[in-house]
Scaffold this motif. Structure first.
Motif, PDB file in Angstrom:
ATOM      1  N   GLU A 253       0.830  -1.202   0.000  1.00  0.00           N
ATOM      2  CA  GLU A 253       0.000   0.000   0.000  1.00  0.00           C
ATOM      3  C   GLU A 253       0.868   1.257   0.000  1.00  0.00           C
ATOM      4  O   GLU A 253       0.558   2.248  -0.680  1.00  0.00           O
ATOM      5  CB  GLU A 253      -0.921   0.011   1.234  1.00  0.00           C
ATOM      6  N   GLN A 254       1.952   1.215   0.755  1.00  0.00           N
ATOM      7  CA  GLN A 254       2.863   2.362   0.819  1.00  0.00           C
ATOM      8  C   GLN A 254       3.582   2.562  -0.516  1.00  0.00           C
ATOM      9  O   GLN A 254       3.826   3.700  -0.940  1.00  0.00           O
ATOM     10  CB  GLN A 254       3.878   2.157   1.944  1.00  0.00           C
ATOM     11  N   ARG A 256       2.352   1.755  -3.462  1.00  0.00           N
ATOM     12  CA  ARG A 256       1.375   2.342  -4.388  1.00  0.00           C
ATOM     13  C   ARG A 256       1.253   3.850  -4.162  1.00  0.00           C
ATOM     14  O   ARG A 256       1.120   4.620  -5.117  1.00  0.00           O
ATOM     15  CB  ARG A 256       0.015   1.655  -4.245  1.00  0.00           C
ATOM     16  N   GLU A 257       1.298   4.259  -2.908  1.00  0.00           N
ATOM     17  CA  GLU A 257       1.225   5.684  -2.582  1.00  0.00           C
ATOM     18  C   GLU A 257       2.424   6.442  -3.158  1.00  0.00           C
ATOM     19  O   GLU A 257       2.288   7.558  -3.667  1.00  0.00           O
ATOM     20  CB  GLU A 257       1.153   5.874  -1.064  1.00  0.00           C
ATOM     21  N   LYS A 261       2.883   9.457  -6.485  1.00  0.00           N
ATOM     22  CA  LYS A 261       3.551  10.760  -6.364  1.00  0.00           C
ATOM     23  C   LYS A 261       4.780  10.869  -7.275  1.00  0.00           C
ATOM     24  O   LYS A 261       5.496  11.868  -7.217  1.00  0.00           O
ATOM     25  CB  LYS A 261       3.985  10.978  -4.912  1.00  0.00           C
TER      26      LYS A 261
END
Length: 372
Positions: A253-254, A256-257, A261
C-alpha cells in the motif's frame, strides 16, 4: 478439485510477493511447506518429521555431517504427500524442485518447478545443484521460466525444451492503476533489494547527474539489503541527503502511494560478478501497470517488459551517463512522461496481467496430473 502442495524456501520474504500471489490465486486445495531448499515445516510451523528421534537424526545429519540427502527428511515428505493425498507439487525455485524430486518420485506425485532468477544464473548455485537438476529435468512435468533469457538458460542446463513454459510472474493491474504522472514533480522512484544485481549505486550516480541539471528532482529508494549502508554513505558523500530518501522495506500500500507521487521509475539491473541475474522484476511490472515511464537496462526479462523507446528507455548495463540522460528527458517534460507511461500501462495490460501467468500455471499443473 485437485490437491496442490506449494513448496517455498522462506516462511516470509518481502521480496517474494510473486510466491504469495501463487498461494492466493492458483486453483486447487492448497497446502504450503517451507524451510529452505528442502521443506521441513508445514504451514502451521510444525515439523514434517514427527518423532523426536527423527528430528534429532535429521539435525545431526544436516548440521554436523553436512549431508544433503537425508532419508528421514525425504521419508517425512513422502508421508506428508500421501497423508494429504497431494495430486501435484509446485516447487518455487529450482533448488527446491531439485531437492524434492526424489520425494515426489517416491510418492508418485507430479512436479512442476518454477524458476525465478538466481536458481538459473548464479554460477555457484547452478554448479552445486547441477547433478540434482539433471534428475529433476527427467522427472518433473514442467519448468516455468519468467523470461526468454531464462528459457535459453534452462535449455543450456539440459532442460527438455518441450517441458519449458514461459510465464512471467505478472502484476495485478486492478491494484496498480494509472497514476497522475502529469501533475507529479520530477520525482524518481526505485524499488528493490540493495544487492549487486540491482546496482543501487548506479541509480544514485545517475541521479547525481540528473540533480545537477534539475536541482528540484528527488529520488526515493525502497528496499533493504547488504549494500544499504554503502548507499547511505554514498548519498551523504555526494551531498544528496536532501534529495534522496532511503525508506527501507515498505508494504504494498505504501509503495502504491509512492508511485502515485512519482514521475518515473528507475532500475539499473546488471549481471552480478557471480553470474546472478534478474528474471522479470515484479517492480518493473507494477510501475508499468501504474503508468510510470521506466528507465532501466537491457537485462533479462526487462527487455520484454519495457518496450525501448515506447514505454520507457533501456540502456546498457553500467551506462550511468546514458541512464541519467534518459531520466533527464522525463525530468524536463511531464507531458512526455505521461505519454510514455500510458503506453507502458497498455503494454502491461496486454501482456503481463497476473491472470495470464496464473492461467498458464493452472494449465501446467492440471496437465501434469492428467497427462494431457
Amino acid at each position: 478439485m485437485y490437491n496442490l502442495c506449494i513448496i517455498k524456501p522462506n516462511k516470509n520474504a518481502f521480496s517474494e510477493t510473486f510466491i504469495q500471489e501463487h498461494i492466493n490465486r492458483l486453483a486447487g486445495n492448497k497446502t504450503v511447506l517451507y524451510g529452505g531448499a528442502f521443506p521441513v515445516y508445514d504451514n502451521e510451523g510444525k515439523f514434517l518429521i514427527k518423532s523426536k528421534l527423527g528430528i534429532l537424526s535429521y539435525l545431526i545429519q544436516k548440521r554436523i555431517l553436512k549431508k544433503t540427502s537425508i532419508k528421514v527428511r525425504t521419508d517425512a515428505l513422502v508421508t506428508y504427500f500421501k497423508t494429504q493425498k497431494t495430486d501435484v507439487v509446485l516447487a518455487e525455485y529450482g533448488m527446491v524442485g531439485a531437492m524434492v524430486t526424489e520425494a515426489c518420485q517416491l510418492a508418485g506425485v507430479p512436479l512442476v518447478i518454477h524458476f525465478h532468477g538466481a536458481d538459473v544464473h548464479h554460477r555457484a548455485t547452478v554448479a552445486s545443484y547441477f547433478a540434482l537438476y539433471q534428475k529433476a529435468f527427467k522427472y518433473a512435468s514442467y519448468f516455468v521460466a519468467v523470461s526468454t533469457d531464462m528459457v535459453e538458460a534452462l535449455k543450456q542446463l539440459g532442460a527438455p525444451p518441450d517441458k519449458i513454459i514461459l510465464a512471467p510472474c505478472g502484476v495485478d493491474t486492478t491494484k496498480f492503476t494509472q497514476v497522475d504522472v502529469l501533475n507529479a514533480g520530477p520525482a524518481f522512484l526505485a524499488i528493490g533489494r540493495f544487492v549487486e544485481k540491482k546496482s543501487p549505486d548506479s541509480v544514485v550516480k545517475a541521479f547525481k547527474l540528473v540533480h545537477q541539471k534539475f536541482p528540484d528532482a528527488t529520488l526515493t529508494m525502497v528496499g533493504q539489503g547488504p549494500l544499504f549502508e554503502a548507499i547511505q554513505t554514498m548519498v551523504e558523500q555526494l551531498g544528496l541527503n536532501q534529495s534522496v530518501n532511503l525508506t527501507g522495506v515498505l508494504k504494498t500500500e505504501q509503495i502504491r502511494e509512492l508511485m502515485a507521487k512519482s514521475r518515473c521509475f528507475v532500475q539499473h539491473s546488471v549481471t552480478a560478478k557471480n553470474g546472478d541475474m534478474e528474471g522479470t522484476p515484479v517492480t518493473i511490472l507494477e510501475a508499468g501497470s501504474s503508468g510510470l515511464p521506466i528507465v532501466s537496462t537491457l537485462h533479462a526479462g526487462i527487455k520484454e517488459a519495457v518496450v525501448n523507446g515506447k514505454t520507457g528507455y533501456l540502456v546498457a548495463e553500467h551506462d550511468i551517463e546514458g541512464m541519467a540522460e534518459k531520466m533527464m528527458l522525463f525530468a524536463a517534460n511531464a507531458k512526455f512522461a505521461e505519454q510514455v507511461g500510458s503506453a507502458g500501462r497498455e503494454h502491461i495490460l496486454k501482456n503481463y496481467d497476473i491472470s495470464y501467468s496464473i492461467a498458464k500455471l493452472n494449465k501446467a499443473l492440471k496437465r501434469s496430473i492428467t497427462g494431457n
